[in-house]
Design a protein around this motif. Structure first.
Motif, PDB file in Angstrom:
ATOM      1  N   SER A 112      61.616  39.785 -17.383  1.00  0.00           N
ATOM      2  CA  SER A 112      62.979  38.711 -17.407  1.00  0.00           C
ATOM      3  C   SER A 112      62.476  37.806 -16.665  1.00  0.00           C
ATOM      4  CB  SER A 112      63.533  38.763 -16.556  1.00  0.00           C
ATOM      5  OG  SER A 112      64.798  38.336 -15.662  1.00  0.00           O
ATOM      6  N   ALA A 113      62.977  36.424 -17.577  1.00  0.00           N
ATOM      7  CA  ALA A 113      62.416  34.948 -16.512  1.00  0.00           C
ATOM      8  C   ALA A 113      62.839  35.237 -15.144  1.00  0.00           C
ATOM      9  CB  ALA A 113      63.210  34.229 -17.398  1.00  0.00           C
ATOM     10  N   GLU A 147      71.877  36.308 -13.309  1.00  0.00           N
ATOM     11  CA  GLU A 147      72.386  35.944 -12.152  1.00  0.00           C
ATOM     12  C   GLU A 147      72.140  35.053 -10.603  1.00  0.00           C
ATOM     13  OE1 GLU A 147      75.493  36.433 -10.904  1.00  0.00           O
ATOM     14  OE2 GLU A 147      76.379  37.802 -12.749  1.00  0.00           O
ATOM     15  N   GLY A 148      70.606  35.501 -10.931  1.00  0.00           N
ATOM     16  CA  GLY A 148      69.134  35.036 -10.315  1.00  0.00           C
ATOM     17  C   GLY A 148      69.250  33.236 -10.814  1.00  0.00           C
ATOM     18  N   ILE A 149      68.853  33.392 -11.893  1.00  0.00           N
ATOM     19  CA  ILE A 149      68.707  32.321 -12.939  1.00  0.00           C
ATOM     20  C   ILE A 149      69.748  31.035 -13.039  1.00  0.00           C
ATOM     21  CG2 ILE A 149      68.404  31.035 -15.205  1.00  0.00           C
ATOM     22  CD1 ILE A 149      66.707  33.170 -15.593  1.00  0.00           C
ATOM     23  N   GLY A 150      71.052  31.456 -12.587  1.00  0.00           N
ATOM     24  CA  GLY A 150      72.675  31.132 -12.469  1.00  0.00           C
ATOM     25  C   GLY A 150      72.290  29.986 -11.408  1.00  0.00           C
ATOM     26  N   ALA A 151      71.947  30.841  -9.958  1.00  0.00           N
ATOM     27  CA  ALA A 151      72.315  30.235  -8.354  1.00  0.00           C
ATOM     28  C   ALA A 151      71.073  29.617  -9.267  1.00  0.00           C
ATOM     29  CB  ALA A 151      71.688  31.566  -8.218  1.00  0.00           C
ATOM     30  N   ALA A 152      69.726  29.796  -9.370  1.00  0.00           N
ATOM     31  CA  ALA A 152      68.507  28.387  -9.526  1.00  0.00           C
ATOM     32  C   ALA A 152      69.094  26.973  -9.457  1.00  0.00           C
ATOM     33  CB  ALA A 152      67.322  29.123  -9.980  1.00  0.00           C
ATOM     34  N   VAL A 153      69.759  27.811 -11.534  1.00  0.00           N
ATOM     35  CA  VAL A 153      70.302  25.723 -12.405  1.00  0.00           C
ATOM     36  C   VAL A 153      71.340  25.470 -11.016  1.00  0.00           C
ATOM     37  CG1 VAL A 153      71.599  25.364 -13.834  1.00  0.00           C
ATOM     38  CG2 VAL A 153      69.790  27.085 -13.963  1.00  0.00           C
ATOM     39  N   ARG A 154      71.782  26.297 -10.871  1.00  0.00           N
ATOM     40  CA  ARG A 154      73.463  25.835  -9.504  1.00  0.00           C
ATOM     41  C   ARG A 154      72.441  25.172  -8.445  1.00  0.00           C
ATOM     42  NH1 ARG A 154      76.291  29.571  -9.032  1.00  0.00           N
ATOM     43  NH2 ARG A 154      75.510  31.016  -7.611  1.00  0.00           N
ATOM     44  N   PHE A 173      79.189  40.186 -16.464  1.00  0.00           N
ATOM     45  CA  PHE A 173      78.955  38.476 -16.181  1.00  0.00           C
ATOM     46  C   PHE A 173      80.731  37.494 -15.808  1.00  0.00           C
ATOM     47  CE2 PHE A 173      78.288  33.847 -16.524  1.00  0.00           C
ATOM     48  CZ  PHE A 173      77.599  33.366 -16.089  1.00  0.00           C
ATOM     49  N   SER A 174      80.828  37.171 -15.190  1.00  0.00           N
ATOM     50  CA  SER A 174      81.860  36.302 -14.422  1.00  0.00           C
ATOM     51  C   SER A 174      81.867  34.661 -14.670  1.00  0.00           C
ATOM     52  CB  SER A 174      82.361  36.918 -13.214  1.00  0.00           C
ATOM     53  OG  SER A 174      83.694  36.009 -13.267  1.00  0.00           O
ATOM     54  N   LEU A 175      82.274  34.103 -14.927  1.00  0.00           N
ATOM     55  CA  LEU A 175      82.012  32.815 -15.433  1.00  0.00           C
ATOM     56  C   LEU A 175      82.779  31.869 -14.006  1.00  0.00           C
ATOM     57  CD1 LEU A 175      83.106  31.847 -19.039  1.00  0.00           C
ATOM     58  CD2 LEU A 175      80.944  31.192 -18.116  1.00  0.00           C
ATOM     59  N   GLU A 180      78.406  26.595 -13.029  1.00  0.00           N
ATOM     60  CA  GLU A 180      77.109  26.020 -14.064  1.00  0.00           C
ATOM     61  C   GLU A 180      77.270  25.890 -15.110  1.00  0.00           C
ATOM     62  OE1 GLU A 180      75.383  30.304 -13.227  1.00  0.00           O
ATOM     63  OE2 GLU A 180      76.943  28.832 -12.221  1.00  0.00           O
ATOM     64  N   VAL A 181      77.537  26.507 -15.800  1.00  0.00           N
ATOM     65  CA  VAL A 181      77.649  27.581 -17.125  1.00  0.00           C
ATOM     66  C   VAL A 181      78.939  26.267 -17.397  1.00  0.00           C
ATOM     67  CG1 VAL A 181      78.128  29.147 -18.453  1.00  0.00           C
ATOM     68  CG2 VAL A 181      77.026  29.366 -16.770  1.00  0.00           C
TER      69      VAL A 181
END
Length: 390
Positions: A112-113, A147-154, A173-175, A180-181
């Protein structure tokens, strides 16, 4: 025939039967079906009424991915793509062809990234407005850390476009938890076990309104799909859709709910993947991923080192045994892939393992492990198939 590809998938008879009708897509009797689908998939995505909207688009996953890139990123804007598989490669091409600037983040296709990698890339280039990420790569089977990447983007104050084409409906996954999505993307013919032909974006309404007119395309403008729905109603569609596919998708959603929704579907797919993974290992084959990294959607296997192995004869031998898999590979090292999704069960996986063993025996393949050379070059993009990436 047992169809074991990562989409289109094997479907239930009830779903296929819904295709056998003639439908006028703008008929008042059909509008509630279409509107109901939009509400149901928004709920499945964890979207909130008034905050998120479901935007259907004719075509496959690449259509809706291009539409999202065009809609939310202005021409000349910058997007970061964590690149650890064929579908991330395609996101790069789609964005580049749409005249968006791409910052590629190369990562081996066996892992994974990470949030740290994405966060560092964003910190290094403040001009990047978006990250476009593949949730599940159906070349290797790797699942990215959304989850982790979303938090980093946010945390970085940037936006995320999530290609969940081969994950939506199975991987959680929950919007609602990820403001940030801008959009989460999926299609009708994957984990929800509908027929192929329709793409969907579940997108933030505020972002759609802010993006009006910047897609550079009428057909591929998600903001225009949203504006049309506001004008004509949620049961209306702009252009002639794959209407029988929509009718079948409504049935597939009913069956999904009857099975127990996302947790039940994920449990079945995980067990399918476990049976298949252990089965190919018992035949002397080498899975592409370590079990700790193996996702539930597809099990990818290194092609045997035996010089007599060739993919198409192997696929043909499997087909004679009632199992159909993809006749191409799109990983960095030569492989074959077997889908675990669709209306299939662990018993079907056991049948598939037996068929794989029989096909290898028929072809006289004795040296079934991956070659040492393949293991050494795994992760080098220069080793990928020159003839087919799909």
């Amino acid at each position: 025939m047992l169809l074991l590809i990562p989409g289109p998938v094997q479907t239930r008879p009830e779903t296929r039967a819904a295709m056998a009708q003639d439908i006028a897509p703008w008929d008042n009797d059909f509008r509630p079906v279409y509107a109901g689908i939009r509400d149901r998939v928004r709920a499945l995505a964890g979207g909130r009424e008034g905050e998120h909207a479901t935007l259907p688009l004719q075509g496959g996953g690449h259509f809706v991915m291009e539409a999202a890139l065009r809609t939310f990123i202005p021409e000349g804007g910058k997007v970061l793509v964590p690149q650890n598989g064929a579908y991330a490669d395609r996101a790069v091409r789609l964005a580049s062809a749409a005249h968006r600037q791409v910052v590629a983040l190369p990562i081996p296709d066996t892992r994974s990234a990470s949030a740290e990698e994405v966060g560092a890339a964003l910190a290094a280039d403040p001009a990047i407005s978006h990250v476009a990420m593949i949730h599940n790569e159906t070349g290797s089977g790797i699942v990215n850390d959304v989850e982790g990447i979303g938090a980093a983007v946010r945390a970085a104050g940037r936006r995320l476009i999530l290609d969940s084409v081969s994950a939506f409906g199975a991987l959680p996954f929950s919007l609602a938890d990820h403001p940030e999505v801008d959009a989460m993307l999926f299609t009708s013919g994957k984990c929800l076990e509908g027929m192929p032909g329709m793409g969907f974006a579940v997108a933030r309404v505020d972002r759609l309104e802010a993006a009006a007119g910047q897609a550079g395309s009428w057909c591929l403008d998600l903001s225009d799909i949203h504006a049309h729905a506001l004008r004509a109603g949620w049961g209306s569609i702009r252009f002639t859709p794959a209407v029988q596919v929509i009718a079948a998708f409504a049935v597939a959603l009913d069956l999904y709910a009857q099975e127990g929704g996302q947790p039940a579907r994920l449990a079945r797919y995980r067990e399918n993947a476990r049976v298949l993974y252990e089965g190919v290992k018992s035949l002397g084959l080498t899975p592409y991923l370590d079990w700790a990294d193996q996702g539930p959607v597809i099990v990818t296997v290194h092609q045997p080192a035996d010089p007599d192995f060739a993919l198409q004869p192997f696929v043909d031998a499997l087909k004679r045994r009632g199992v159909l898999i993809s006749n191409f590979w799109n990983t960095h090292a030569p492989s074959f892939r077997v889908g675990c999704i669709g209306a299939v069960t662990p018993d079907d996986m056991r049948m598939a393992v037996a068929a794989i063993g029989g096909a290898l025996d028929e072809l006289g393949i004795r040296d079934r492990a991956a070659s040492a050379e393949v293991r050494e070059i795994e992760g080098d993009p220069g080793t990928q198939s020159a003839t087919k990436r799909a």
